[in-house]
Scaffold this motif. Structure first.
Motif, short mmCIF file in Angstrom:
data_model
loop_
_atom_site.label_atom_id
_atom_site.label_comp_id
_atom_site.label_asym_id
_atom_site.label_seq_id
_atom_site.Cartn_x
_atom_site.Cartn_y
_atom_site.Cartn_z
N ALA A 125 -49.83 28.74 23.47
CA ALA A 125 -48.53 28.09 23.34
C ALA A 125 -48.62 26.78 22.55
CB ALA A 125 -47.94 27.85 24.73
N ALA A 148 -43.25 29.60 28.21
CA ALA A 148 -44.67 29.22 28.22
C ALA A 148 -45.15 29.23 29.67
CB ALA A 148 -44.85 27.84 27.61
N GLY A 152 -49.94 30.30 27.60
CA GLY A 152 -49.46 31.30 26.66
C GLY A 152 -47.96 31.12 26.43
N LEU A 153 -47.46 31.65 25.31
CA LEU A 153 -46.02 31.64 25.04
C LEU A 153 -45.54 33.08 25.07
CD1 LEU A 153 -43.44 30.21 24.26
CD2 LEU A 153 -44.13 30.38 21.87
N GLY A 154 -44.85 33.45 26.18
CA GLY A 154 -44.58 34.86 26.44
C GLY A 154 -43.18 35.32 26.08
N ILE A 196 -41.25 34.48 18.90
CA ILE A 196 -42.50 33.76 19.18
C ILE A 196 -43.05 33.16 17.89
CG2 ILE A 196 -44.94 34.05 19.80
CD1 ILE A 196 -44.18 36.14 21.82
N ALA A 247 -48.10 37.37 24.26
CA ALA A 247 -48.27 35.92 24.40
C ALA A 247 -49.45 35.39 23.60
CB ALA A 247 -48.42 35.53 25.87
#
Ligand code: TXA
Ligand code: MG
Length: 333
Positions: free
Chosen positions: A142, A28, A36-38, A50, A139
């Motif tokens: 998050a 994140a 974002g959660l990458g 993800i 992403a």
């Protein structure tokens, strides 16, 4: 899902975060819009994780984050003239373009669509992370499925600790609402989500766009109809204090200098001066903060529909009980 140990990384440890992305892990990271959660977008297994970490339905595609303009051609098959114009005006920044995809982009990223969403974020840490990973980075926001998007590392930690490999701490997000999404696969281009770049700015740059939903949009933009962003406390857009039993403890999400604000347990003013940029920046943290109290409901004051107000109203509607009833949004993330 087996538990993961989630490392909290300082900005100095960005190379560690880049290594995690490069080797198939989940990080994140802050962007100017929301955290974002990458994961490496070209690694199907990484991208799939993800969805597991967020409990996100697989039919909702991910935006691919890039470091430079050159990277667009790594994932997109065609870049129309109008898209190039928009990139010059809005990148790096809170703007996402939907373009025809290249074959190398796994189906899990695009939810099987023939298109891909791309964005170059403005946040310095996001930029460094993407660049040093050498990857194009898928992403989503998050947050857990259907919850409010995080604008601080602490909010990410609260929702995703134990489910992802690392969180890069980068302070509060400046813009506070997600990117504006425009599809260039049709002409005039279609706005799929109002966001950090106003529709007025988009039209001043590329000419008229379509904002009204039309038949077939649900298939081309499956995320458009999802219910989203909801705090734990029910939120109402068109309710009065008198709609609730006497003594019910209520919160008020206020906007601007004027208003009748008596009788509320908690009042959070998005912007005392009526500034929409400030309101967008405060929106998610304030929505989330009501959950710290034991409230029956959150009421919301009217916010203008101009500029960033359109994105703010869109998020509030999707988070609200009103939106849920009227539009029958399915639960979404
Ligand atoms: O500001 C943002 O855009 C943030 C930050 C992290 O960059 N990201 C974000 O991602 O908001 P997410 O996944 O929460 O929302 C992305 C939306 C989803 O509703 C998805 O349906 C839509 O973008 N989307 C992604 N790719 C698409 C595509 N190929 N066609 C249509 N819609 C797409
Ligand atoms: Mg989201």
């Amino acid at each position: 899902m087996p538990a993961r140990t989630t490392k909290l990384l300082s900005p100095h440890e960005i190379d560690t975060a880049a290594d995690i992305i490069r080797t198939g892990g989940l990080v994140a990271f802050p962007t100017e819009t929301v955290y974002g959660l990458g994961a490496n977008a070209l690694d199907a297994a990484a991208a799939r994780s993800i969805f597991t970490a967020k409990k996100r339905p697989s039919f909702d595609p991910l935006i691919v984050h890039l470091a430079t303009l050159h990277d667009v051609s790594r994932v997109a098959a065609d870049i129309p003239e109008k898209a190039l114009k928009a990139f010059e005006a809005f990148w790096p920044g809170p703007f996402t373009a939907i373009l025809p995809k290249k074959e190398c982009v796994p189906d899990v990223v695009t939810a099987g669509l023939p298109t891909v969403g791309v964005r170059i974020p403005r946040n310095e840490l996001a930029h460094t992370l993407i660049e040093r990973s050498g990857c194009v980075v898928a992403a989503p926001s998050a947050n857990l499925f259907s919850h409010t998007s995080p604008t601080t590392a602490a909010a990410v930690e609260q929702m995703l600790s134990g489910r992802i490999d690392a969180i890069v701490e980068g302070g509060a997000c400046h813009v506070g609402v997600e990117s504006t999404i425009v599809s260039f696969c049709e002409d005039p281009p279609v706005v799929y989500r109002a966001g950090g770049v106003s529709i007025e700015e988009v039209e001043a740059c590329i000419g008229p766009v379509r904002t009204a939903p039309s038949k077939g949009d649900e298939k081309k933009a499956p995320g458009r109809s999802l219910r989203h962003y909801a705090p734990q406390t029910p939120l109402y857009l068109n309710a009065q204090q008198s709609d609730f039993p006497q003594g019910a403890s209520l919160g008020l999400l206020a906007f601007g200098p004027e208003g009748n604000r008596h009788g509320y347990e908690v009042v959070q003013n998005l912007s005392c001066t009526g500034n929409l940029t400030e309101a967008a920046r405060n929106l998610y943290a304030f929505m989330r903060s009501f959950d710290e109290y034991d409230l029956s409901a959150i009421l919301v004051e009217t916010i203008p529909f101009t500029g960033l107000g359109r994105a703010i109203n869109d998020r509030l509607l999707r988070a609200s009980e009103d939106g849920f009833k009227k539009e029958a949004f399915p639960q979404g993330s």
